[in-house]
Design an enzyme around this catalytic site. Structure first.
Site, PDB file in Angstrom:
ATOM      1  CG  HIS A   1      40.530   1.418   7.939  1.00  0.00           C
ATOM      2  ND1 HIS A   1      40.822   1.366   9.295  1.00  0.00           N
ATOM      3  CD2 HIS A   1      40.863   0.199   7.449  1.00  0.00           C
ATOM      4  CE1 HIS A   1      41.309   0.164   9.597  1.00  0.00           C
ATOM      5  NE2 HIS A   1      41.332  -0.555   8.502  1.00  0.00           N
ATOM      6  CB  ALA A   2      39.869   8.153   8.477  1.00  0.00           C
TER       7      ALA A   2
END
Length: 459
Positions: free
Chosen positions: A135-136
């Site tokens: 998700h980064a």
């Protein structure tokens, strides 16, 4: 470790998503009409925008002061494509096997930091692909935009799939009422913002949902998981939506969740809960100015106005337990009233600003602790992403379903809905020691929509 000139620092939200308590990987499953081979996937990825994107060709590195950066590296595609030729698990059908595989990934399988943070798993025996993306790397809209560059429309192989922007159903008021209504709207916005801001802060500090059979807490993110799918017809959801003025699909979704959870709680703990018990959900709200599918070339421009990455706020979305009602549409009406007030407030924007302030002044560990406190004090996570309306292919193979879920959190139940080609599939990830029968829970949600549809037909 020293920092090089071309290294790009992580966004504040990106730093949040690599902390242990809020570590998040997006797992997106694509069902296929036939198995796909390693070479076919390799060819598609080699020709895609994915390997031209700096985030997908960079390592996550940390300097001597604990700050994280993206560092450009040589991409070795063979390390990112993982082939499973044999069946995974012991499920009796392909979709259940893929869900079991995903459930295990959400708890026990992080992405290796010695390569860019994404993988593609080929489940040949189950005619499925699983895209794993940290998700980064970006938010849901950014990653959906990039993923769809690997695909082509079924009826037009030269074109990539598209997602139409969401259109508000709110109607404009007559001109002679505009000034008064604008003033009233500002007053309501200030009032609801103050109320919801106080509720947000209190959730961070001391207020908790009452303990029920579906509520998790600290440490539950490490418990084994099960995953089930609730499938909804978008036509059915639109039929129900039309029964209430200016209702939206999100209103219908929360009506379904409220009704479905009430049904499930009645089965698991009959007559033990008081009428109107609040059950609070957490939703991540995208704060990008444009809804729908973003243009990849714009998103990939450095310092573009829309920008790549994560930009989201948190919204607390309460639903309420009610025993069986003579009018199932009451769940929708209550959900719409709640969501309308939330949309009128600045809760999501201010939660984003609070998160940025905490990240800047106290660092990512404190920001992660704050977010984890909110999760531990509420009951479920929910998201709804609009997917393509038309069917599409990957490597010329038609895609039969499109589903997504994320790493486990301290919630015992997380729900991620993604629409595709007339259907909306909601992945229900549960801590199986608390919720041993997620298939039953999924059926409660599906039955809730059908009851609402029948109520509309009888009117």
């Amino acid at each position: 470790m020293g920092i090089e000139n071309d290294d790009e620092p992580l966004t504040p939200a990106g730093r949040l998503f690599i902390q242990p308590a809020t570590h998040q990987i997006i797992n997106c499953a694509l069902g296929l009409e036939r198995p796909i081979g390693f070479d076919e996937v390799l060819s598609v990825v080699s020709d895609s925008l994915m390997i031209k994107h700096p985030r997908f060709t960079s390592l996550l590195v940390t300097d001597n002061h604990g700050r994280e950066y993206w560092r450009k590296t040589d991409l070795q595609l063979n390390r990112h494509i993982i082939l499973h030729s044999d069946p995974v698990g012991e499920a009796d059908n392909d979709e259940a096997a893929v869900n079991d595989y995903l459930a295990d990934l959400t708890v026990s399988t992080p992405l290796s930091h010695d390569k860019p943070l994404w993988e593609i798993h080929i489940l040949s025996a189950h005619k499925s692909l699983v895209l794993r993306l940290h998700h980064a790397l970006g938010d849901g809209i950014s990653i959906m935009s990039l993923m769809l560059t690997l695909c082509r429309k079924l009826d037009d192989p030269e074109q990539t799939p598209t997602i139409e922007p969401l259109i508000s159903s709110t109607r404009s008021s007559p001109g002679r009422f505009k000034t008064a209504e604008k003033f009233l709207k500002v007053v309501k916005m200030i009032w609801f913002t103050l109320i919801y801001l106080f509720e947000f802060i209190s959730r961070c500090l001391w207020v908790k949902d009452r303990k029920t059979v579906v509520r998790g807490g600290e440490g539950v993110e490490l418990w084994p998981r099960k995953l089930s799918t609730a499938t909804f017809s978008l036509d059915d959801m639109k039929t129900v939506k039309s029964a209430v003025n200016n209702a939206t699909i999100n209103d219908v979704l929360f009506g379904i969740i409220s009704s479905g959870l009430s049904k499930y709680l009645d089965k698991r703990s009959p007559n033990s809960l008081e009428e109107g018990l609040q059950i609070t959900g957490v939703a991540l709200v995208n704060l990008r100015p444009s809804p729908g599918l973003q243009d990849m070339k714009e998103l990939m421009k450095k310092n573009a106005k829309l920008g790549w990455g994560n930009k989201f706020g948190i919204m607390l979305l309460p639903i309420y337990y009610h025993k069986k009602s003579s009018d199932p549409l009451q769940y929708l009406k209550r959900a719409k009233k709640m969501i309308d007030r939330k949309k009128l407030s600045m809760e999501a924007f201010l939660s984003y600003q609070i998160g940025n302030f905490v990240m800047s002044c106290f660092g990512p560990k404190c920001a992660s602790l704050l977010n984890n406190r909110i999760i531990c004090n509420t009951t479920f996570t929910v998201s709804n992403v609009v997917g393509p309306r038309e069917e599409f292919t990957i490597a010329g193979i038609p895609v039969t379903y499109l589903r997504t879920t994320t790493s486990s959190l301290s919630h015992a139940i997380t729900m991620h809905m993604l629409s595709y080609a007339g259907k909306a599939d909601m992945q229900i990830l549960v801590a199986k020691d608390l919720i041993p029968d997620p298939d039953n829970l999924a059926k409660c949600f599906e039955d809730a929509l059908l009851e609402m549809k029948e109520a509309v037909a009888q009117k």
